[in-house]
Design an enzyme around this catalytic site. Structure first.
Site, PDB file in Angstrom:
ATOM      1  N   GLU A  50       0.847  -1.190   0.000  1.00 36.71           N
ATOM      2  CA  GLU A  50       0.000   0.000   0.000  1.00 36.71           C
ATOM      3  C   GLU A  50       0.885   1.242   0.000  1.00 36.71           C
ATOM      4  O   GLU A  50       1.720   1.423   0.886  1.00 36.71           O
ATOM      5  CB  GLU A  50      -0.947   0.053   1.189  1.00 36.71           C
ATOM      6  CG  GLU A  50      -1.855   1.281   1.112  1.00 36.71           C
ATOM      7  CD  GLU A  50      -2.850   1.428   2.251  1.00 36.71           C
ATOM      8  OE1 GLU A  50      -3.752   2.279   2.107  1.00 36.71           O
ATOM      9  OE2 GLU A  50      -2.729   0.722   3.263  1.00 36.71           O
ATOM     10  N   ASP A 125      -3.041  12.149  -1.697  1.00 35.16           N
ATOM     11  CA  ASP A 125      -3.237  13.601  -1.609  1.00 35.16           C
ATOM     12  C   ASP A 125      -3.720  14.117  -2.961  1.00 35.16           C
ATOM     13  O   ASP A 125      -3.043  13.945  -3.975  1.00 35.16           O
ATOM     14  CB  ASP A 125      -1.913  14.274  -1.238  1.00 35.16           C
ATOM     15  CG  ASP A 125      -2.090  15.725  -0.814  1.00 35.16           C
ATOM     16  OD1 ASP A 125      -3.001  16.388  -1.351  1.00 35.16           O
ATOM     17  OD2 ASP A 125      -1.318  16.192   0.041  1.00 35.16           O
ATOM     18  N   GLU A 200     -12.278   8.109   3.650  1.00 32.81           N
ATOM     19  CA  GLU A 200     -13.478   7.812   2.872  1.00 32.81           C
ATOM     20  C   GLU A 200     -14.716   8.419   3.520  1.00 32.81           C
ATOM     21  O   GLU A 200     -15.574   8.989   2.830  1.00 32.81           O
ATOM     22  CB  GLU A 200     -13.637   6.306   2.708  1.00 32.81           C
ATOM     23  CG  GLU A 200     -14.741   5.933   1.749  1.00 32.81           C
ATOM     24  CD  GLU A 200     -14.683   4.488   1.285  1.00 32.81           C
ATOM     25  OE1 GLU A 200     -15.604   4.063   0.573  1.00 32.81           O
ATOM     26  OE2 GLU A 200     -13.703   3.790   1.631  1.00 32.81           O
TER      27      GLU A 200
END
Length: 218
Positions: A50, A125, A200
């Protein structure tokens, strides 16, 4: 960092953090620093990386849910890495490692070519001001690095709550050599392996639609 994060860093980094030789900057990766996944994790297993793991909510949850796979969190902010280690320790996660380094250098120098089964970029970002969009991560240069790192048949998963960034991601990846869409229609279904994170929730609360993309390394 907070005192709790300082303690986590001191106590848990020997277990979770991969120390890498630096080039110039404190988050750089020196040429020739390639790791051996089998040596790092002590086994041969699918490797999931990730990029921009933040405080680690997504990757800690995924690592706990998928003990048969190995996970690498890449982040430049030490406080986020400390929180990730703290949560991983609390969850008893042993298949997760962390690296404090710039993502492009990790993909160039640290992970071996064709070694990654899945590469995740969730809510990077957005640099939403027009004069700053050139700083965004997902560019043609990034696509080339992702292609280098991923195995044939590997998956690049992307998600953002900024529409113009989602459109840029799609444009970049649709044009990238070595990738094919792994979905039909305009956007991919929400990746069910991604836990709902603060990023989220914040995007949804602001009325922004979450858009997923998925590409197979061919």
């Amino acid at each position: 960092m907070s005192p709790a994060q300082e303690r986590a860093w001191s106590e848990l980094s020997p277990r979770y953090l991969i120390e890498v030789p630096r080039a110039v900057a404190s988050t750089s990766v020196a040429h020739g620093s390639e790791l051996d996944p089998a040596e790092v994790w002590g086994r041969t297993a699918p490797l999931i990386v990730e990029i921009g793991s933040g405080q680690g909510h997504a990757i800690v949850h995924a690592a706990a849910a998928r003990p048969e796979a190995d996970f690498l969190a890449v982040e430049v902010f030490k406080a986020g890495l400390a929180r990730t280690m703290k949560d991983a320790d609390a969850a008893g996660v042993g298949n997760l490692r962390l690296v404090e380094a710039n993502a492009p250098e990790v993909l160039t120098h640290l992970v071996p070519a064709a070694s990654v089964d899945e590469l995740w970029v969730f809510f990077p970002d957005p640099w939403h001001k027009k004069r700053h969009t050139k700083r965004r991560l997902v560019t043609a240069e990034f696509a080339a690095l992702a292609a280098r790192a991923l195995k044939a048949g590997g998956m690049l998963r992307l998600a953002t709550d900024w529409e113009d960034y989602a459109l840029q991601m799609a444009e970049v990846m649709d044009a990238a050599d070595g990738f094919a869409r792994a979905f039909e229609g305009e956007w991919a279904p929400r990746f069910d392996g991604r836990v709902m994170t603060a990023f989220e929730r914040k995007g949804r609360a602001a009325g922004r639609e979450i858009r997923d993309l998925a590409y197979t390394r061919i």
